[in-house]
Scaffold this active site. Structure first.
Site, PDB file in Angstrom:
ATOM      1  N   ARG A   1      56.772  32.389   3.510  1.00 48.50           N
ATOM      2  CA  ARG A   1      55.638  33.322   3.445  1.00 48.50           C
ATOM      3  C   ARG A   1      55.881  34.513   4.362  1.00 48.50           C
ATOM      4  O   ARG A   1      55.448  35.626   4.084  1.00 48.50           O
ATOM      5  CB  ARG A   1      54.312  32.629   3.810  1.00 48.50           C
ATOM      6  CG  ARG A   1      53.154  33.632   4.001  1.00 48.50           C
ATOM      7  CD  ARG A   1      51.757  33.033   3.858  1.00 48.50           C
ATOM      8  NE  ARG A   1      51.581  31.799   4.565  1.00 48.50           N
ATOM      9  CZ  ARG A   1      51.432  31.687   5.889  1.00 48.50           C
ATOM     10  NH1 ARG A   1      51.453  32.753   6.661  1.00 48.50           N
ATOM     11  NH2 ARG A   1      51.275  30.506   6.429  1.00 48.50           N
TER      12      ARG A   1
ATOM     13  N   LYS B   1      57.418  47.919 -11.969  1.00 45.45           N
ATOM     14  CA  LYS B   1      57.701  49.001 -12.913  1.00 45.45           C
ATOM     15  C   LYS B   1      59.182  49.387 -12.839  1.00 45.45           C
ATOM     16  O   LYS B   1      60.025  48.580 -13.155  1.00 45.45           O
ATOM     17  CB  LYS B   1      56.753  50.173 -12.648  1.00 45.45           C
ATOM     18  CG  LYS B   1      55.295  49.745 -12.331  1.00 45.45           C
ATOM     19  CD  LYS B   1      54.592  49.086 -13.508  1.00 45.45           C
ATOM     20  CE  LYS B   1      53.268  48.403 -13.148  1.00 45.45           C
ATOM     21  NZ  LYS B   1      52.289  49.175 -12.414  1.00 45.45           N
TER      22      LYS B   1
ATOM     23  N   TYR C   1      45.810  54.759  -9.706  1.00 48.93           N
ATOM     24  CA  TYR C   1      45.985  53.556 -10.519  1.00 48.93           C
ATOM     25  C   TYR C   1      44.679  52.743 -10.443  1.00 48.93           C
ATOM     26  O   TYR C   1      44.106  52.579  -9.362  1.00 48.93           O
ATOM     27  CB  TYR C   1      47.163  52.759  -9.958  1.00 48.93           C
ATOM     28  CG  TYR C   1      47.385  51.454 -10.654  1.00 48.93           C
ATOM     29  CD1 TYR C   1      47.951  51.417 -11.923  1.00 48.93           C
ATOM     30  CD2 TYR C   1      47.011  50.253 -10.065  1.00 48.93           C
ATOM     31  CE1 TYR C   1      48.140  50.212 -12.575  1.00 48.93           C
ATOM     32  CE2 TYR C   1      47.202  49.048 -10.715  1.00 48.93           C
ATOM     33  CZ  TYR C   1      47.763  49.041 -11.963  1.00 48.93           C
ATOM     34  OH  TYR C   1      47.952  47.858 -12.615  1.00 48.93           O
TER      35      TYR C   1
ATOM     36  N   ASP D   1      51.878  56.511  -3.177  1.00 52.35           N
ATOM     37  CA  ASP D   1      52.331  55.522  -4.155  1.00 52.35           C
ATOM     38  C   ASP D   1      53.387  56.223  -5.012  1.00 52.35           C
ATOM     39  O   ASP D   1      53.090  57.153  -5.758  1.00 52.35           O
ATOM     40  CB  ASP D   1      51.127  55.055  -4.989  1.00 52.35           C
ATOM     41  CG  ASP D   1      51.505  54.011  -6.046  1.00 52.35           C
ATOM     42  OD1 ASP D   1      52.657  54.025  -6.518  1.00 52.35           O
ATOM     43  OD2 ASP D   1      50.637  53.188  -6.402  1.00 52.35           O
TER      44      ASP D   1
HETATM   45  C1  LIG Z   1      51.132  48.926 -11.613  1.00 45.70           C
HETATM   46  C2  LIG Z   1      50.770  49.835 -10.511  1.00 45.70           C
HETATM   47  C3  LIG Z   1      50.196  49.365  -9.332  1.00 45.70           C
HETATM   48  C4  LIG Z   1      49.863  47.904  -9.121  1.00 45.70           C
HETATM   49  O1  LIG Z   1      51.020  47.122  -9.089  1.00 45.70           O
HETATM   50  P1  LIG Z   1      51.082  45.583  -9.567  1.00 45.70           P
HETATM   51  O2  LIG Z   1      52.510  45.225  -9.347  1.00 45.70           O
HETATM   52  O3  LIG Z   1      50.646  45.532 -11.003  1.00 45.70           O
HETATM   53  O4  LIG Z   1      50.137  44.831  -8.686  1.00 45.70           O
HETATM   54  C5  LIG Z   1      49.929  50.264  -8.318  1.00 45.70           C
HETATM   55  N1  LIG Z   1      50.177  51.592  -8.475  1.00 45.70           N
HETATM   56  C6  LIG Z   1      50.717  52.084  -9.608  1.00 45.70           C
HETATM   57  C7  LIG Z   1      50.971  53.541  -9.723  1.00 45.70           C
HETATM   58  C8  LIG Z   1      51.022  51.227 -10.669  1.00 45.70           C
HETATM   59  O5  LIG Z   1      51.534  51.729 -11.795  1.00 45.70           O
END
Ligand SMILES: *Cc1c(COP(=O)(O)O)cnc(C)c1O
Length: 398
Positions: free
Chosen positions: A57, A205, A110, A180
């Site tokens: 963890r 992604k 998001y 982000d």
């Molecule tokens: C998908 C996404 C998230 C969240 O990520 P997860 O891995 O689905 O929890 C946050 N910010 C952006 C821009 C995203 O595309």
């Protein structure tokens, strides 16, 4: 690795042959705990007098390799990985914010992030302000502002935020800035080079790139990353598994090659859509008419793999279009080698009130495409046949 170029670093950073066996691929250390060997060493490890792995963890060697690779690619001192992008967002906020603090964000974010801020953080006495309602970011700030949070390109209309400007405003007032970078990836944009303090990813992604793992990561100054690891990871517990860490490590080796292919495809698709009579508007930062094209050209190497566009004929047209696609899969998520298509208004943005949708440009005819690495000609042929189907449907209605 810091002196090497990006493609070399994507392959080599964070990885070395396994010291025990010489294994060239990073082993998946599929273990919950690590034997510390002796009473005294256990005590030293827990006191922080000696570094080493204790419990997965808190840290795992495969995950550590992933963290080192991403930190290097972002030009960060350190990084900490999480079980999802949302686990990274929540750990960051729970570690650094206190009741009475304010987070100012430039929307739209998001959906999960905006939901976490407004529905969860707000319940713990943190004020959340969307700066897009103000005439400038500066006008939205208050003495309580602790964090400015941005996302660029944004979802789903691909607006670009000027990171250097955000960093300048944050620095001048001692406010922490967070970007982000999921949509751009460190191959296209490195927020820390523009003065942003912390960079965050949904590794699910483009970093993974193959649609087979969920994860997140946060990178920045070691002091802050250590603090988030000690509280947001250790005490909140959204830890990334070793198998996922391995998949992200493997995916990131080809990140630069995949991003070039995603950008090639997206450029071709944006140009094709722009010329189509059934397409009212194309959102792609690479198009000269995009409202933030100049900023995008300054802070991005290329313009990314996401394209969204507005069809004539609203929801009826969007349904006919999406249900006619053969190569593109109808699915949320993005950044996979496969091309994906979604209708934000009826899926990811379904619960937002009409005025917010209007402000964000999420119309009934808006379609979002995540362009994969297939041959652009085949993608365009698929779009063409689906648009021909839309034309039939509109004519019949019309
Ligand atoms: C998908 C996404 C998230 C969240 O990520 P997860 O891995 O689905 O929890 C946050 N910010 C952006 C821009 C995203 O595309």
């Amino acid at each position: 690795m810091k002196t090497k170029r990006f493609r070399t670093r994507a392959v080599h950073s964070g990885q070395r042959p396994d010291p025990l066996t010489g294994a060239h691929a990073t082993p998946i250390y599929q273990t919950s705990t690590f034997a510390y060997g002796s009473f005294d060493r256990g005590a030293r490890l827990f006191a922080g007098e000696e570094t080493g792995f204790l419990y997965s963890r808190i840290g795992n060697p495969t995950t550590r390799s992933f963290e080192e690779k991403l930190a290097d690619l972002e030009g960060a001192e350190d990084a900490v990985a999480f079980a999802s992008g949302m686990a990274a967002v929540s750990a960051l906020a729970l570690t650094l914010l206190r009741p009475g603090d304010e987070v100012v964000f430039i929307g739209p974010l998001y959906g999960g992030t905006e939901g976490f801020f407004l529905d969860v953080l707000a319940r713990f006495g943190v004020t959340i302000t969307d700066a897009t309602g103000y005439e400038s970011l500066e006008a939205a700030l208050s003495p309580a502002t602790r964090m400015i949070y941005v996302e660029t390109p944004s979802n789903p209309t691909l607006r670009i935020t000027d990171l250097a400007e955000v960093a300048r405003i944050g620095r001048a007032r001692g406010i922490l800035t967070v970007a982000d970078n999921t949509f751009a990836t460190p191959y296209l944009t490195r927020p820390l080079e523009h003065g942003i303090d912390l960079v965050l990813h949904s590794a699910t992604k483009y970093l993974g790139g193959h649609g087979d793992a969920v994860g997140g990561i946060l990178a920045g100054p070691k002091e802050i990353v250590d603090q988030v690891r000690a509280e947001g990871l250790r005490h909140v517990g959204g830890s990334l598994g070793p198998l996922e860490s391995y998949l992200f490590l493997r995916g990131m080796k080809t990140l630069p090659l995949r991003m070039e292919a995603h950008c090639d495809g997206a450029e071709a698709v944006a140009a094709y859509l722009k010329a189509h009579p059934l397409v009212r508007r194309v959102h792609y930062p690479g198009l000269p008419e995009h409202p933030n094209h100049a900023v995008a050209a300054r802070q991005m190497r290329r313009f990314g793999g996401m394209v969204s566009f507005e069809l004539e004929g609203g929801a009826r047209a969007a349904r006919a279009f999406l249900d006619s696609l053969e190569l593109f899969l109808q699915a949320v998520s993005l950044g996979d080698v496969e091309s994906l298509a979604t209708h934000p208004a009826s899926t990811t943005h379904q619960l937002l009130p009409p005025d917010v949708l209007e402000r964000q440009g999420v119309t009934d005819g808006l379609v979002r495409l995540s362009i994969g690495i297939e041959d652009p000609e085949d993608l365009i042929a698929d779009l063409e046949q689906a648009l021909a189907r839309v034309e039939q449907v509109l004519e019949r209605a019309g």
